[in-house]
Design an enzyme around this catalytic site. Sequence first.
Site, short mmCIF file in Angstrom:
data_model
loop_
_atom_site.label_atom_id
_atom_site.label_comp_id
_atom_site.label_asym_id
_atom_site.label_seq_id
_atom_site.Cartn_x
_atom_site.Cartn_y
_atom_site.Cartn_z
N SER A 100 0.81 -1.22 0.00
CA SER A 100 0.00 0.00 0.00
C SER A 100 0.85 1.27 0.00
O SER A 100 1.92 1.30 0.58
CB SER A 100 -0.90 0.00 1.24
OG SER A 100 -1.45 1.27 1.43
N CYS A 101 0.34 2.31 -0.67
CA CYS A 101 1.01 3.62 -0.65
C CYS A 101 0.52 4.44 0.53
O CYS A 101 1.04 5.51 0.81
CB CYS A 101 0.72 4.40 -1.93
SG CYS A 101 1.58 3.75 -3.34
N ILE A 102 -0.53 3.99 1.17
CA ILE A 102 -1.09 4.73 2.31
C ILE A 102 -1.06 3.82 3.51
O ILE A 102 -0.90 4.14 4.60
CB ILE A 102 -2.54 5.18 2.05
CG1 ILE A 102 -2.60 5.87 0.69
CG2 ILE A 102 -3.02 6.15 3.11
CD1 ILE A 102 -3.97 5.92 0.12
#
Lengths: 102, 158
Positions: A100-102
């Site tokens: 995930s980027c978040i």
Amino acid sequence: METQVNTLNVDRNQEGYLTDFSQWNKEVGEQIAKEEGIEMTPRHWEVINWIQEQVKADKALSIRGIKKSGVLDIKEFYALFPGGPLKISTKIAGVPKPKSCI
Amino acid sequence: MSTTKVKKMLFILSKATIENVYAAFIMANGARMEGIEAEIFFTFFGLEAVQKKKLNNLHVATVGNPAMHIPTMVGGLPGMEAIATRMMKKEMEKLDMPPVDEFLEILSASGVKLWGCKLAVDMFHLEEKDLIDDMDGILTIGDFYNRADQDGTQMLFV
């Protein structure tokens, strides 16, 4: 870092993540934590256990997920695992690096 | 530890369209997740992203945005922005992207410093109470340059 990897006798990818979770035990986690400059406390292990449970349950890990976890808040997460908490904690937990980027 | 040479990211957010605000937020959060320091300077329309009354009503730009793939005149019709925004928010929710208010909480808790631009705050007649409580303060652009206090600092205008 590499020599410590060898003494552990576990398979790890280029970034240092375990490729086979069955090879994980607390000693392995402790050793990886040391490489990252982290001294493990009971609180650290609580978080590591929670992360392992999430991965076993096939739940994606993210910073937002930490906020909703009820186990710890984001501030504490950064304090426990400084310098990239999600990256470092998953490495210690012996689970894959979150995508995930978040 | 991370091998990146980037040690600190300074973002200047000057726009209030969802795509720009999220770009800055995701990059700032991504920096913290890699152990990189991050700060955001909200200036001009970027200040809407930290105004209590406005931050959850940001929109996608449907006019002058060729990537929307709709004729500019259609993009200008009443309601188009709202429709496009709703569609984008739905897609973002699917990816577990937090709404703006929650994203700001995450950024602040992650150690991202949030600064308001003094000139823009004065220009829009704003007061500190109009901005979110998590703001770290109001700075001049000169003050913000001084935040670039170490090697490996990068500054990005969004």
